[in-house]
Design an enzyme around this catalytic site. Structure first.
Site, PDB file in Angstrom:
ATOM      1  N   SER A  84      19.902   4.486   8.475  1.00  0.00           N
ATOM      2  CA  SER A  84      20.729   5.613   8.934  1.00  0.00           C
ATOM      3  C   SER A  84      21.282   5.382  10.336  1.00  0.00           C
ATOM      4  CB  SER A  84      19.916   6.914   8.923  1.00  0.00           C
ATOM      5  OG  SER A  84      19.368   7.139   7.660  1.00  0.00           O
ATOM      6  N   ASP A 114       8.949   6.291  29.031  1.00  0.00           N
ATOM      7  CA  ASP A 114       7.933   5.517  28.308  1.00  0.00           C
ATOM      8  C   ASP A 114       7.398   6.414  27.213  1.00  0.00           C
ATOM      9  OD1 ASP A 114       5.748   3.841  27.507  1.00  0.00           O
ATOM     10  OD2 ASP A 114       5.692   2.983  29.510  1.00  0.00           O
ATOM     11  N   HIS A 127      -0.263   6.573  -1.923  1.00  0.00           N
ATOM     12  CA  HIS A 127       1.137   6.870  -2.169  1.00  0.00           C
ATOM     13  C   HIS A 127       1.892   7.306  -0.922  1.00  0.00           C
ATOM     14  CE1 HIS A 127       4.449   6.540  -4.772  1.00  0.00           C
ATOM     15  NE2 HIS A 127       4.958   7.523  -4.078  1.00  0.00           N
ATOM     16  N   THR A 142      15.589  11.367  -2.544  1.00  0.00           N
ATOM     17  CA  THR A 142      15.891   9.952  -2.317  1.00  0.00           C
ATOM     18  C   THR A 142      17.315   9.647  -2.753  1.00  0.00           C
ATOM     19  OG1 THR A 142      13.574   9.578  -2.854  1.00  0.00           O
ATOM     20  CG2 THR A 142      14.952   7.644  -2.624  1.00  0.00           C
ATOM     21  N   TRP A 166      -5.893  -5.572  -3.235  1.00  0.00           N
ATOM     22  CA  TRP A 166      -5.785  -4.715  -2.042  1.00  0.00           C
ATOM     23  C   TRP A 166      -6.213  -3.278  -2.334  1.00  0.00           C
ATOM     24  CZ3 TRP A 166      -2.744  -0.486  -0.377  1.00  0.00           C
ATOM     25  CH2 TRP A 166      -1.804  -0.018  -1.304  1.00  0.00           C
ATOM     26  N   LYS A 190      19.787  10.793  -0.222  1.00  0.00           N
ATOM     27  CA  LYS A 190      19.942   9.852   0.891  1.00  0.00           C
ATOM     28  C   LYS A 190      20.887   8.723   0.523  1.00  0.00           C
ATOM     29  CE  LYS A 190      15.928  10.336   3.687  1.00  0.00           C
ATOM     30  NZ  LYS A 190      15.616   9.642   4.892  1.00  0.00           N
ATOM     31  N   HIS A 244       0.000   9.342 -10.225  1.00  0.00           N
ATOM     32  CA  HIS A 244       0.880   8.534 -11.082  1.00  0.00           C
ATOM     33  C   HIS A 244       0.490   7.053 -11.028  1.00  0.00           C
ATOM     34  CE1 HIS A 244       4.109   8.103  -7.677  1.00  0.00           C
ATOM     35  NE2 HIS A 244       3.302   7.089  -7.659  1.00  0.00           N
ATOM     36  N   HIS A 245      -0.450   6.710 -10.156  1.00  0.00           N
ATOM     37  CA  HIS A 245      -1.017   5.355 -10.188  1.00  0.00           C
ATOM     38  C   HIS A 245      -2.185   5.278 -11.170  1.00  0.00           C
ATOM     39  CE1 HIS A 245       1.187   3.985  -6.579  1.00  0.00           C
ATOM     40  NE2 HIS A 245       1.101   5.243  -6.229  1.00  0.00           N
ATOM     41  N   GLU A 249       1.315   6.256   1.840  1.00  0.00           N
ATOM     42  CA  GLU A 249       1.479   4.990   2.568  1.00  0.00           C
ATOM     43  C   GLU A 249       2.811   4.318   2.218  1.00  0.00           C
ATOM     44  OE1 GLU A 249      -0.208   3.699   4.923  1.00  0.00           O
ATOM     45  OE2 GLU A 249      -0.144   1.508   4.855  1.00  0.00           O
ATOM     46  N   TYR A 289       5.530   5.807   1.601  1.00  0.00           N
ATOM     47  CA  TYR A 289       6.570   6.474   2.376  1.00  0.00           C
ATOM     48  C   TYR A 289       6.387   6.252   3.862  1.00  0.00           C
ATOM     49  CZ  TYR A 289       8.195   8.023  -1.998  1.00  0.00           C
ATOM     50  OH  TYR A 289       8.692   7.993  -3.261  1.00  0.00           O
ATOM     51  N   ARG A 306      -0.577  -8.017 -14.379  1.00  0.00           N
ATOM     52  CA  ARG A 306      -0.718  -8.438 -12.983  1.00  0.00           C
ATOM     53  C   ARG A 306      -2.027  -9.186 -12.789  1.00  0.00           C
ATOM     54  NH1 ARG A 306      -0.595  -2.978  -9.388  1.00  0.00           N
ATOM     55  NH2 ARG A 306      -0.757  -4.476  -7.718  1.00  0.00           N
ATOM     56  N   HIS A 323      -2.603 -11.222   0.479  1.00  0.00           N
ATOM     57  CA  HIS A 323      -1.155 -11.007   0.520  1.00  0.00           C
ATOM     58  C   HIS A 323      -0.837  -9.515   0.579  1.00  0.00           C
ATOM     59  CE1 HIS A 323       3.107 -11.247  -0.503  1.00  0.00           C
ATOM     60  NE2 HIS A 323       2.874 -10.404  -1.498  1.00  0.00           N
ATOM     61  N   SER A 380      -5.777   2.629  14.807  1.00  0.00           N
ATOM     62  CA  SER A 380      -4.581   2.220  15.540  1.00  0.00           C
ATOM     63  C   SER A 380      -3.373   3.056  15.121  1.00  0.00           C
ATOM     64  CB  SER A 380      -4.323   0.735  15.278  1.00  0.00           C
ATOM     65  OG  SER A 380      -2.980   0.412  15.483  1.00  0.00           O
ATOM     66  N   SER A 381      -3.184   3.200  13.797  1.00  0.00           N
ATOM     67  CA  SER A 381      -2.017   3.937  13.309  1.00  0.00           C
ATOM     68  C   SER A 381      -2.095   5.412  13.674  1.00  0.00           C
ATOM     69  CB  SER A 381      -1.899   3.817  11.787  1.00  0.00           C
ATOM     70  OG  SER A 381      -1.581   2.515  11.438  1.00  0.00           O
TER      71      SER A 381
END
Lengths: 571, 285
Positions: free
Chosen positions: A278, A115, A263, A338, A149, A341, A312-313, A265, A267, A460, A86, A179-180
């Site tokens: 926006s 293109d 982290h 943030t 994960w 925004k 912080h993780h 990731e 964002y 968890r 998941h 790919s990314s």
């Protein structure tokens, strides 16, 4: 008096020497050979959406297991695999590629390009992404990974996860990662070089700004995870001991490398969502975005700060207090851009003439509940509080508020907003609003109560809990909520399938948009634009409508959406 | 179908209820809104207090943002008669934007200050109370925190393993799953793992700490109320993760001394019997 000619200055037509004219390939096989950014965008979005549904079913299976205490619907091995798949699916196979899909389709259109800069590379990016998903899901046929994960070592080492599932995960990371990165380079080069005449950096649509930032973050963060999983692979199969404490390696090294990627990731997933919001808000508030430059600066500073907050993780690992304090402070600082925004978005709605269509509903839902995810994020960044909250359902609730209330709401807003451009047909607005209310109620029922469960001690990644814990009631609410959320998503799926054939015809600009994708037909022709207008502001379409009004004398009622007359009554 | 005012009112009412329950949470509800505490251990109590302070700030921010958002949507949505109304074409306001940037930063400064005010009470072990048990074993503290004041206290080695906790006491006694501790005594836990990463967490007795193989991690608590406190492993450690429960049973120091002595004798006796049996059963004499 200005004429349409001067307003719509055309680019000098490039001189192309054609040696032969091949017929456009057609039929279903053409999808395999296409290098058109729009068709690749559709492939990305359709594939990612299928993975979204698969990941959603995995979530529902887990919620069913957790709905009652001491449930025996799933065994622990299956539960742990579902949980791993998941998370991996939603992050690597849904949100990131979905954003890449939107970007593929709309970045060239928004900047007035023919293109992407490298069309073949673009096709390669898509096929690598798909293969990453196939390789990963193939592990269902032997031994799906069970280590979560995050694949923390030593649990993911060969001693504790001997099956091939972890290796399948490693190859997924490599394939989707390449790919990314290729996609990111492509977006960067496209945005940097192929903007319409007049489109300086201060006239670049905000969605393109977020994609530019997304691309830079991908290039900075993804090589770290590629290195980390390679070390894990050699640890597992070639006798190295990078993460093996019994031979002088360190499990903490994995966590640092993983979160240095992990982290940013977050964002990478949420910045394009900010971009979509926006774009949607000013169109439906019929008012320019409030503080364009502030939003751009906030986007770039969030990206910069996101590279400085990874530990912080890791607040409960053996690390000294000075280090914890640094990561606490760097993490709360992100709340400033943030917050800016969020304030700018609300100020965009303020004194607008808000046209209440489905994209605006999802965008408003995004602001409302992403804010809650942001606030719980500040709470989690306070490390003495995190010592209680870490690895509990409070954290689950927090990041689902960020990624479901945040990213998924933005994706749904994007789907309802851009579907007419992609297909030439409108999605049904009533069904869209019903879908919104189902997801709204379902989402909050699922995740709001999880804050309490976490604070009450529910950790968890447990497949069951004793009835004496007293967690049964809230878990049941959460499970019921998840099914309501599922129904909400399903209604949108029905809406999409139904509208492909039966939706109201959209026309080129059903919403009276601000950006150049609304300048061309819906769906756009293979060459996108026959003429590219000279861009004079951040809202070129508004300029064009004003010009038309001046030239022809026919009022371009800004608050009247053109497609409404075309929508069949009672549809 | 437009966003009807009935729905809008409903949404406002729901938000108001949520906000009110956050602000005026009665004692019964407080348990749902704050972390666990109640064992009398200062770290858990201080985390709970700090959480409440932050929650009040957060509630004000939340209600402010959501209120303005809802008001904007309800007040400024397009009405039927407004066929041609053009919205105010405002593109920004520098002083307003500087204002809310500074405002957001100030809120975070407040949060940072209260965090560092409460941090020592959460992190640093407390002095063992007058009725507490006397020292057993060297007193360590978390990585870089000071030793608890005074020379009294108890250090327990916690060996975490799939899917059990093994507690080794200074006198050589050991136990699994349920940790017996004396009340009013600062207990320092010396956490390590013999296989994968686990995480020690008894919610009512303060925050969690990881037991990472290759590292030693430390945490502490001081229970003042007798009773059994439940917790579990908080870091995914394999298929038995959900069953890796931990209990802390706080008893009076006298009871504790009796128990730990008895436990040591029983273990020694069992070891002697086992050695006896090995000699009897062994084919080589």
């Amino acid at each position: 008096m200005a004429t349409v000619e001067t307003a719509l200055q055309t680019r000098p037509r490039p001189q192309i020497v054609a040696h032969e004219a091949r017929p456009e390939p057609s039929g279903w096989t053409s999808w395999f050979t296409t290098v058109d950014h729009k068709r690749i965008g559709i492939l990305y979005m359709a594939t990612a959406f299928v993975f979204f549904l698969v990941g959603g079913v995995e979530a529902l299976l887990m919620r069913t297991q957790l709905g009652t205490p001491e449930n025996s619907f799933l065994d622990p091995a299956t539960y742990n695999s579902l949980m791993t798949m998941h998370g991996t699916t939603m992050i690597f196979l849904f949100v990131v590629p979905m954003m890449a899909g939107f970007a593929n389709y709309f970045v060239p259109l928004q900047i007035g390009a023919r293109d992407m800069a490298f069309p073949r590379l673009n096709a390669l990016s898509y096929w690598l992404f798909l293969m990453g998903g196939v390789v990963f899901y193939a592990s269902l046929f032997y031994s799906p990974p069970e280590a979560g994960w995050t694949m923390y070592t030593p649990l993911s080492s060969s001693a504790y996860s001997s099956g091939g599932g972890v290796d399948a995960w490693i190859f997924l990371i490599h394939l989707t990662g390449i790919s990314s990165i290729l996609g990111a380079l492509n977006f960067y080069v496209t945005i940097a070089n192929m903007r319409a005449p007049g489109m300086g950096w201060s006239r670049l649509p905000l969605f393109c700004w977020t994609i530019l930032t997304f691309a830079i973050l991908i290039v900075l963060a993804l090589p770290t995870i590629a290195a980390a999983v390679t070390l894990l692979l050699t640890d597992r199969h070639f006798g190295t001991h990078f993460f093996d404490p019994t031979e002088g390696g360190s499990p903490l090294l994995w966590q640092h490398l993983f979160w240095f990627f992990g982290h940013p990731e977050v964002y990478i997933m949420i910045l394009p969502a900010f971009g979509i919001i926006s774009e949607v808000l000013p169109v439906f508030a019929r008012k320019p975005i409030f503080g364009y430059k502030a939003i751009v600066v906030a986007t770039v500073s969030i990206a910069f700060l996101s590279l400085l907050v990874w530990a912080h993780h890791m607040f409960t690992t053996p690390i000294s207090t000075v280090v914890l304090s640094f990561f606490f402070l760097s993490s709360v600082v992100i709340a400033v851009p943030t917050g800016v925004k969020v304030f700018n978005w609300i100020a965009t709605l303020w004194r607008g003439t808000i046209v209440m269509k489905t994209p605006l509903y999802f965008a408003a839902g995004f602001i409302a509940f992403f804010t809650l995810g942001g606030i719980s994020g500040v709470i989690l960044a306070i490390f003495p509080l995190d010592w209680q909250l870490h690895d509990t359902y409070f954290v689950i609730a927090h990041f689902h508020y960020v990624l479901v209330a945040g990213a998924v709401n933005a994706i749904l807003a994007g789907i309802y907003y851009w579907f007419p451009k992609i297909t030439g047909r409108m999605l049904n607005d009533t069904l869209g609003k019903i879908s919104f209310w189902f997801t709204f109620v379902g989402f909050n029922a699922t995740f709001l109560v999880q804050h309490s469960l976490g604070m009450d001690g529910m950790v968890r990644r447990i497949y069951e809990y004793e009835s004496s814990t007293g967690w049964g009631d809230l878990n049941l609410i959460s499970t019921i909520g998840s099914y309501i959320l599922g129904v909400g998503v399903l209604i949108t799926v029905v809406n999409i399938v139904r509208s492909l054939k039966r939706g109201a015809v959209a026309g080129p600009d059903p919403w009276k948009g601000n950006t150049l994708e609304w300048f061309t037909e819906s769906p756009p022709p293979p060459n996108n634009f026959d003429v590219v207008p000279y861009v004079r502001s951040v809202e070129p379409m508004k300029d064009i409508r004003r010009q038309v009004e001046r030239d022809t004398g026919s009022p371009q009622r800004e608050t009247e959406l053109t497609y409404e007359e075309a929508e069949p009554v009672g549809a | 179908m437009p966003f009807t005012s009935r729905r809008g009112l409903l949404a406002v009412a729901l938000l108001a209820v949520a906000a009110a329950s956050l602000l005026f949470a009665p004692a019964a509800l407080a348990d749902y809104l704050t972390p666990e505490s109640g064992g009398g251990s200062r770290n858990a109590e201080d985390i709970d207090t700090l959480f409440k302070w932050v929650l009040y700030v957060a509630a004000v921010v939340f209600v402010g943002v959501e209120g303005t958002l809802l008001y904007s949507i309800l007040r400024f949505r397009k009405r039927k008669r407004q066929r041609d109304a053009v919205a105010a074409q405002i593109r920004g306001n520098t002083s307003l934007e500087i204002g809310w940037t500074v405002g957001a930063a100030l809120v975070l400064v407040v949060i940072t200050v209260v965090t560092f005010i409460k941090l020592p009470g959460i992190k640093n072990p407390e002095r063992t109370g007058p009725g507490g048990a006397t020292a057993g074993g060297p007193l360590f503290a978390t990585i870089d925190q000071p030793n608890p004041p005074g020379d009294k206290g108890l250090t327990i080695d916690v060996n975490s393993q799939q899917y059990l906790w093994r507690y080794a006491y200074p006198n050589g006694a050991y136990a699994y799953t349920t940790m017996i501790v004396p009340t009013h005594t600062t207990v320092i836990l010396n956490l390590f793992s013999q296989d994968v990463i686990h995480s020690w967490w008894i919610p009512k007795l303060g925050g969690k700490m990881d037991a990472t193989p290759g590292y030693r991690n430390k945490t502490w608590f001081k229970v003042t109320k007798e009773g059994t406190y439940r917790g579990r492993c908080a870091e995914l450690c394999g298929r038995g993760h959900a069953e890796m429960l931990a209990y802390v049973k706080a008893v009076s120091p006298t009871e504790y001394r009796e128990w730990v002595g008895r436990q040591k004798r029983l273990i020694e006796q069992a070891n002697r019997e086992a050695a006896q049996q090995r000699r009897t059963l062994s084919p080589i004499q």
